[in-house]
Scaffold this motif. Sequence first.
Motif, mmCIF file in Angstrom:
data_model
loop_
_atom_site.group_PDB
_atom_site.id
_atom_site.type_symbol
_atom_site.label_atom_id
_atom_site.label_comp_id
_atom_site.label_asym_id
_atom_site.label_seq_id
_atom_site.Cartn_x
_atom_site.Cartn_y
_atom_site.Cartn_z
ATOM 1 N N ARG A 194 1.563 -50.153 -20.914
ATOM 2 C CA ARG A 194 1.600 -49.110 -21.958
ATOM 3 C C ARG A 194 0.195 -48.871 -22.492
ATOM 4 N NH1 ARG A 194 5.963 -45.966 -22.122
ATOM 5 N NH2 ARG A 194 5.536 -45.471 -24.281
ATOM 6 N N PRO A 219 5.902 -48.310 -13.191
ATOM 7 C CA PRO A 219 5.909 -48.176 -14.654
ATOM 8 C C PRO A 219 7.222 -47.644 -15.220
ATOM 9 C CG PRO A 219 3.965 -47.128 -13.708
ATOM 10 C CD PRO A 219 4.800 -47.591 -12.560
ATOM 11 N N PHE A 220 7.946 -46.849 -14.439
ATOM 12 C CA PHE A 220 9.202 -46.271 -14.939
ATOM 13 C C PHE A 220 10.303 -47.310 -15.014
ATOM 14 C CE2 PHE A 220 6.698 -43.084 -12.917
ATOM 15 C CZ PHE A 220 6.728 -42.043 -13.827
ATOM 16 N N GLY A 224 4.762 -39.378 -12.586
ATOM 17 C CA GLY A 224 5.180 -38.813 -13.876
ATOM 18 C C GLY A 224 4.567 -37.470 -14.168
ATOM 19 N N CYS A 274 7.278 -41.107 -23.122
ATOM 20 C CA CYS A 274 6.281 -40.732 -22.114
ATOM 21 C C CYS A 274 4.854 -41.013 -22.602
ATOM 22 C CB CYS A 274 6.438 -39.243 -21.846
ATOM 23 S SG CYS A 274 5.230 -38.606 -20.707
ATOM 24 N N HIS A 300 17.945 -45.859 -20.800
ATOM 25 C CA HIS A 300 17.537 -47.097 -21.468
ATOM 26 C C HIS A 300 18.662 -48.121 -21.269
ATOM 27 C CE1 HIS A 300 14.198 -45.447 -24.270
ATOM 28 N NE2 HIS A 300 14.469 -44.499 -23.395
ATOM 29 N N ARG A 352 15.007 -50.931 -19.115
ATOM 30 C CA ARG A 352 15.621 -49.976 -18.190
ATOM 31 C C ARG A 352 16.773 -50.654 -17.463
ATOM 32 N NH1 ARG A 352 13.606 -45.320 -19.736
ATOM 33 N NH2 ARG A 352 11.439 -44.929 -19.246
ATOM 34 N N PHE A 385 11.949 -41.624 -26.018
ATOM 35 C CA PHE A 385 12.103 -42.405 -27.250
ATOM 36 C C PHE A 385 11.601 -43.843 -27.115
ATOM 37 C CE2 PHE A 385 15.259 -39.088 -27.077
ATOM 38 C CZ PHE A 385 15.161 -38.503 -28.335
ATOM 39 N N ARG A 406 9.619 -46.597 -24.553
ATOM 40 C CA ARG A 406 9.572 -46.017 -23.216
ATOM 41 C C ARG A 406 9.162 -44.557 -23.280
ATOM 42 N NH1 ARG A 406 10.913 -50.467 -19.747
ATOM 43 N NH2 ARG A 406 9.771 -49.225 -18.245
HETATM 44 C C1 HEM Z 1 6.045 -31.591 -19.652
HETATM 45 C C2 HEM Z 1 5.552 -32.784 -19.424
HETATM 46 C C3 HEM Z 1 6.324 -34.096 -19.531
HETATM 47 C C4 HEM Z 1 7.558 -34.364 -20.052
HETATM 48 C C5 HEM Z 1 8.545 -33.394 -20.722
HETATM 49 C C6 HEM Z 1 7.793 -35.795 -19.879
HETATM 50 C C7 HEM Z 1 8.940 -36.458 -20.288
HETATM 51 C C8 HEM Z 1 9.164 -37.813 -20.112
HETATM 52 C C9 HEM Z 1 10.376 -38.496 -20.519
HETATM 53 C C10 HEM Z 1 11.588 -37.847 -21.206
HETATM 54 C C11 HEM Z 1 10.236 -39.814 -20.185
HETATM 55 C C12 HEM Z 1 11.268 -40.937 -20.403
HETATM 56 C C13 HEM Z 1 11.106 -41.486 -21.802
HETATM 57 C C14 HEM Z 1 12.207 -42.445 -22.185
HETATM 58 O O1 HEM Z 1 12.609 -43.282 -21.367
HETATM 59 O O2 HEM Z 1 12.695 -42.375 -23.319
HETATM 60 C C15 HEM Z 1 8.933 -39.971 -19.562
HETATM 61 C C16 HEM Z 1 8.428 -41.174 -19.098
HETATM 62 C C17 HEM Z 1 7.221 -41.291 -18.445
HETATM 63 N N1 HEM Z 1 6.286 -40.297 -18.235
HETATM 64 FE FE1 HEM Z 1 6.453 -38.343 -18.809
HETATM 65 N N2 HEM Z 1 6.703 -36.353 -19.260
HETATM 66 C C18 HEM Z 1 5.775 -35.354 -19.033
HETATM 67 C C19 HEM Z 1 4.530 -35.498 -18.453
HETATM 68 C C20 HEM Z 1 3.984 -36.678 -18.011
HETATM 69 C C21 HEM Z 1 2.641 -36.850 -17.512
HETATM 70 C C22 HEM Z 1 1.615 -35.711 -17.421
HETATM 71 C C23 HEM Z 1 2.510 -38.156 -17.146
HETATM 72 C C24 HEM Z 1 1.334 -38.872 -16.547
HETATM 73 C C25 HEM Z 1 0.273 -38.283 -16.054
HETATM 74 C C26 HEM Z 1 3.772 -38.830 -17.421
HETATM 75 C C27 HEM Z 1 4.049 -40.172 -17.168
HETATM 76 C C28 HEM Z 1 5.211 -40.832 -17.554
HETATM 77 C C29 HEM Z 1 5.459 -42.257 -17.315
HETATM 78 C C30 HEM Z 1 4.526 -43.235 -16.580
HETATM 79 C C31 HEM Z 1 6.722 -42.547 -17.882
HETATM 80 C C32 HEM Z 1 7.458 -43.910 -17.873
HETATM 81 C C33 HEM Z 1 7.225 -44.634 -19.181
HETATM 82 C C34 HEM Z 1 8.004 -45.942 -19.257
HETATM 83 O O3 HEM Z 1 9.054 -46.097 -18.650
HETATM 84 O O4 HEM Z 1 7.540 -46.868 -19.964
HETATM 85 N N3 HEM Z 1 4.652 -37.898 -17.947
HETATM 86 N N4 HEM Z 1 8.297 -38.743 -19.530
#
Ligand code: HEM
Length: 504
Positions: free
Chosen positions: A126, A112-113, A297, A433, A368, A96, A428, A431
């Motif tokens: 992860r 985590p983000f 998230g 989700c 990213h 990131r 993607f 990272r």
């Molecule tokens: C409609 C539902 C959801 C959508 C469309 C969504 C979409 C995304 C997207 C686009 C990312 C970024 C991915 C990337 O960097 O390429 C992300 C990351 C993340 N999401 Fe979701 N998300 C959803 C629901 C959730 C839920 C329910 C949780 C947890 C309970 C969650 C936890 C996280 C976390 C922790 C990350 C960070 C991952 C990382 O940086 O390693 N998300 N999400």
Amino acid sequence: MSSGILILFVAALATIFFYSRRHSRLPLPPGPRPKFFFGNVHQLPKKEPWRMYATWAESYGPIFSFRVPNRQLIVLSSLKAATELLDSRATTYSDRPRIWMYTELAKRNLSPFNLSFTHPYFKTYRTVLKGSLSSRTIQKYQSLQTEQSRMLLGDLHKNPEHFAGHIKRNAAAVVLDLAYGWKVTENDDYLIGVLQESMEISAMLFQPGRWFVEVIPSLRFLPSWFPGAAFKRIAFDLGQKLSRSDTIPFNWTKEQIHSGSYTHSFVSEHLLPEDGSTVSAQQEEITKWCSQGLYAGGVDTTSSSLTSFILAMLLYPEVQRHAQAEVDAVVGQDQFPAFEDRGKLPYIGALMQELLRWAPVAPQGLPHHAMKEDVYEGYRIPKGATIIANIFSISRDKEMYPNPLEFRPERFLGPSPQLDPRKFIFGFGRRACPGAWLHFAEASLYLNISCILAAFTIAKPLNARGEEITPPMEFESAGTLWHPKPFKCRFIPRNKDLLATLSQ
Ligand code: HEM
């Protein structure tokens, strides 16, 4: 050194020199002409930047670049470019970018983000997050989701005009119970308040163009008392407030565990391993941050999707009728749909796919970071560039989705369905989700959508003359997320006997 080795050594040096020259001579992807120092800042809108990126993609193609002070950005607007770079070359692109105010000065580098891809905790995060949201683990939370879904239906029945608030509360209540075992019983819940405040503070720290230290990162070394270094004191104070969102709920669960009266949750599961082993301080810290990631998230994303569902049903009444007919035929009219019915409701499944595509919750995902220089399609991608996959453009790609602005679940049915948006909506590479796919987010959406359709007809609001008015399809951004602008609607009960079961 023999002359052979010397020749080989010189040849290797020459090759490295040649390639590095070749790379640096390659052009950046095309893009709008930058101004001296400020780059393209003057062209960037304050809200919904993904729309501007989509317009630029029309002129410059599926990979283009632009610049803001101290940052080179590359935007990928096709599924092909996004998967070829972020998925296939994940080891280069899964870091990131550093946001100095948030990540370093407010000390949120372990969130985590934002956690660096190279940090020793990365893989554990992860594994922990994916494990806690896998299809097997998620089954443990079905009764919780059902209970909260029933509560949502009751709230929609009693107080329909506040539907958006009920939806938000539902999403927060499910995640707080799942993460900490905390039960939300009142509308102005204490923990929801603490966590919402932290989301607002985070948005402030991330706000593009607000903090000069993002332009000149070396300013971060100024002592806090130095004139002009107020940003450091602000970051410190906001960081302290933010840490309340990790420690208050986490410590509450720890106290519950110590007192012996706790309900099963993500935190309890990780603090009390089944094999009885002792949890190290490091494991505790990882559990604390990951539980915070679940809230950050999981709440605004799922609530935004469900609000978009309400809007879609208003704008596309024929889709709503079709979906209700399927629920009635499969489940009957005397009970609510359950998790076991999901496989028998293909139209509802297609509706959910269309919902994720039509109203992408995170239209530009999260940024990213290129960890080393790379070459793609003859363009140079510099080390340190910020890479954005414009999910918004991909979801509106006319080749993949003819008439992309129309809400048509039928796209995903029949012998040649269009591409499943879950291939890109959740991001993607390493990272992507962790709540992705058929697990937690989708389980919540499925249950709420099918039960709302069984209980109500969502109808357009009426004007003073009693005529229906159609709300516009308008969305707004909240940081990196997207949700419908406030709109009115009516929830007309379909089956009073069924709704009466909610109060039993
Ligand atoms: C409609 C539902 C959801 C959508 C469309 C969504 C979409 C995304 C997207 C686009 C990312 C970024 C991915 C990337 O960097 O390429 C992300 C990351 C993340 N999401 Fe979701 N998300 C959803 C629901 C959730 C839920 C329910 C949780 C947890 C309970 C969650 C936890 C996280 C976390 C922790 C990350 C960070 C991952 C990382 O940086 O390693 N998300 N999400």
